[in-house]
Motif scaffolding. Structure first.
Motif, PDB file in Angstrom:
ATOM      1  N   ARG A  12       0.632  -1.522  -0.156  1.00 28.18           N
ATOM      2  CA  ARG A  12      -0.086   0.336   0.270  1.00 28.18           C
ATOM      3  C   ARG A  12       0.836   1.514  -0.079  1.00 28.18           C
ATOM      4  O   ARG A  12       0.252   2.208  -0.989  1.00 28.18           O
ATOM      5  N   ASN A  13       1.929   1.310   0.820  1.00 24.95           N
ATOM      6  CA  ASN A  13       3.234   2.154   0.562  1.00 24.95           C
ATOM      7  C   ASN A  13       3.837   2.556  -0.854  1.00 24.95           C
ATOM      8  O   ASN A  13       3.237   4.087  -1.464  1.00 24.95           O
ATOM      9  N   LEU A  16       1.186   3.880  -2.593  1.00 27.89           N
ATOM     10  CA  LEU A  16       0.643   5.335  -2.721  1.00 27.89           C
ATOM     11  C   LEU A  16       0.504   6.135  -2.928  1.00 27.89           C
ATOM     12  O   LEU A  16       0.891   7.643  -3.482  1.00 27.89           O
ATOM     13  N   PHE A  17       2.296   5.708  -2.831  1.00 23.33           N
ATOM     14  CA  PHE A  17       3.632   6.648  -3.865  1.00 23.33           C
ATOM     15  C   PHE A  17       3.269   6.808  -5.061  1.00 23.33           C
ATOM     16  O   PHE A  17       3.752   8.270  -5.055  1.00 23.33           O
ATOM     17  N   LEU A  20       0.884   9.244  -5.525  1.00 23.84           N
ATOM     18  CA  LEU A  20       0.874  10.303  -5.041  1.00 23.84           C
ATOM     19  C   LEU A  20       2.137  11.106  -6.432  1.00 23.84           C
ATOM     20  O   LEU A  20       2.483  12.169  -6.421  1.00 23.84           O
TER      21      LEU A  20
ATOM     22  N   GLN B  50       3.774   5.155   8.323  1.00 21.37           N
ATOM     23  CA  GLN B  50       4.551   5.313   6.904  1.00 21.37           C
ATOM     24  C   GLN B  50       3.263   5.551   5.811  1.00 21.37           C
ATOM     25  O   GLN B  50       3.143   6.761   5.069  1.00 21.37           O
ATOM     26  N   PHE B  51       2.210   5.156   5.582  1.00 28.96           N
ATOM     27  CA  PHE B  51       1.163   5.664   4.918  1.00 28.96           C
ATOM     28  C   PHE B  51       0.522   7.156   4.945  1.00 28.96           C
ATOM     29  O   PHE B  51       0.691   7.700   3.738  1.00 28.96           O
ATOM     30  N   ILE B  54       3.373   9.464   3.920  1.00 25.16           N
ATOM     31  CA  ILE B  54       3.527   9.631   2.918  1.00 25.16           C
ATOM     32  C   ILE B  54       2.874  11.006   2.087  1.00 25.16           C
ATOM     33  O   ILE B  54       3.115  11.805   1.165  1.00 25.16           O
ATOM     34  N   LEU B  55       1.317  10.685   2.522  1.00 28.44           N
ATOM     35  CA  LEU B  55       0.237  11.315   2.145  1.00 28.44           C
ATOM     36  C   LEU B  55       0.376  12.543   3.022  1.00 28.44           C
ATOM     37  O   LEU B  55       0.290  14.113   2.447  1.00 28.44           O
ATOM     38  N   PHE B  83       8.689   8.391   1.292  1.00 25.31           N
ATOM     39  CA  PHE B  83       8.648   7.472   1.374  1.00 25.31           C
ATOM     40  C   PHE B  83       9.764   6.727   1.462  1.00 25.31           C
ATOM     41  O   PHE B  83       9.556   4.953   1.675  1.00 25.31           O
TER      42      PHE B  83
END
Lengths: 276, 167
Positions: A12-13, A16-17, A20, B50-51, B54-55, B83
């Motif tokens: 998911r990270n 998401l990265f 974005l 970390q999610f 990142i946002l 990230f």
């Protein structure tokens, strides 16, 4: 199906990265599009409002200094005006506004940048004050930039310290024309290119606007030549110009409206269409 | 939990405000501008999501781009360091660090300086590369990266020491 969900949850990270980053790249690439205009207009309104308040407080503290600078500028202008009137005996004609092609409005700088690759200035006048896109902006000692975007009460100005932006310029008192651009190193220096070596020029010569575009009126001072190289090959000088305006310390600017700009552009367009 | 979220929100607001109103106007040598807002990302607790970081990194860069009328370089650079932060932490402190917060960490100063320095260096390099986006300006990109990194590094170490004393 379950394994797809597992991968999405596990990564998911990264997802998401990447998502974005895509938005970030699109945001960057839309620099001259409708989306960018909308975002930047919003940015102008927000940052313009904030910086105007800060600037109001700052300018209150430096009123004496500003007044002295304005007084000096006014006295120079009065002196020049009187000299013109005396020399050309145009006292009666100059009061007739129909004879003036250019309309000058003043504005206060609320935000100024000069340390980036592409610098933008924000001023406290907008469409409600008659400011429109592509009007030229000058300072007490020479050109500053061109109006890029406007909101009701603020406008953004593309500074001459903006890479990919070049201005038609000429050497005062001579017929040599060239293209003036900023290399991004020093906010007090610019480079004049495309000046043919058949012209006789020297260090100390003044550079002014060439008047070959609809943006700036002819003859507005820009700077002086401080370094001059004659290339061993090629037919153009390498010229370094020191700007007359200190773009790192701008408080007041003047916006010039060319009343005959649309006429000039129409004629230019028709001429170009005719040659195709 | 609510107190924690409010703390992050306040940190975000303070980082943006100080950067836009104060540090963007420093312009040392006529071109150098420290990115002190990175303190928000650097000091974000290691055990937090970390999610979410990142946002927040994306939003932080985006807000700064809007406020500075710039073209998106802050968004991309800040997003990238948010990230890659776990890898930088592992590289700087080893597999396990002695604390989950930089503000209460007792590791050798060298490890902390390596972590802060790397984060700033990567951020500045990406920021300048995206801003200039032209290989002919490599010298300028490297000059600005190095000078801004040094200036930001000094200011962030000073901020870290001040914050630690308060704790």
């Amino acid at each position: 199906m379950q394994w797809i969900l597992n991968i999405i949850i596990q990564k998911r990270n990264l997802l998401l990265f990447l998502f974005l980053l895509g938005i970030g790249i699109v945001f960057s690439s839309y620099r001259s599009s409708y989306h960018q205009s909308k975002l930047q207009r919003f940015g102008i309104i927000i940052s313009g409002g904030i910086f105007k308040s800060i600037n109001n407080s700052k300018s209150y503290l430096s009123l004496t200094e500003s007044n002295q600078s304005l007084l000096a500028e006014n006295s120079t202008l009065h002196q020049e005006l009187l000299q013109y009137k005396q020399a050309e005996n145009l006292i009666s004609e100059s009061t007739n506004p129909e004879l003036n092609n250019y309309l000058v409005r003043s504005a206060t700088v609320v935000k100024n940048s000069y340390a980036k690759a592409r610098n933008i200035i924000i001023i406290d006048k907008g469409t409600s004050d008659g400011i429109l896109k592509d009007m030229s902006v000058v300072g007490p000692n020479g050109i500053i930039g061109i109006i890029k975007q406007t909101s009701a009460h603020f406008s953004s100005v593309i500074s001459i310290l903006y890479q990919d932006f070049s201005i038609n310029a000429k050497i005062q008192g001579k017929g040599a024309f060239g293209s003036l651009s900023w290399e991004g190193y020093d906010p007090t220096r610019m480079v004049l290119s495309d000046v043919s070596i058949i012209n006789t020029i020297a260090v100390g010569d003044t550079i002014e606007t060439g008047g070959m575009s609809a943006y700036f009126p002819k003859g507005i001072p820009i700077g002086t030549i401080i370094d001059l190289e004659t290339p061993t090959s090629g037919g153009y000088y390498n010229i370094e110009v020191a700007l007359l305006n200190n773009l790192t310390d701008l408080k007041h600017v003047y916006i010039i409206e060319n009343k005959k700009r649309s006429e000039f552009i129409d004629l230019q367009k028709k001429s170009e269409d005719g040659t195709r | 939990m609510v107190q924690d979220s409010l703390g992050i929100l306040l940190g975000f607001f303070v980082a943006v405000t100080l950067q836009v109103l104060l540090f963007d106007h420093i312009n040392l040598f006529g071109f150098s501008c420290p990115s002190v807002y990175l303190f928000f990302i650097i000091s974000y607790r290691f055990d937090r999501s970390q999610f979410f970081l990142i946002l927040l990194g994306f939003l932080l860069g985006f807000v700064l781009d809007i406020m500075q009328s710039s073209s998106g370089a802050n968004t991309i650079a800040t997003l990238l360091i948010s990230f890659i932060r776990p890898w930088v932490i592992r590289f700087s402190f080893g597999i396990i660090s002695d604390s989950n917060s930089l503000l209460s960490m007792k590791s050798r100063m060298g490890n902390q300086a390596l972590y802060i320095g790397l984060m700033i260096l990567i951020h500045q390099f990406v920021l300048q590369s995206v801003a200039y986006f032209d290989v002919t300006h490599t010298t300028l990109i490297l000059r600005n990266t190095l000078v801004n990194t040094a200036l930001t590094f000094i200011l962030l170490l000073a901020t870290l020491n001040l914050t630690k004393k308060k704790n």
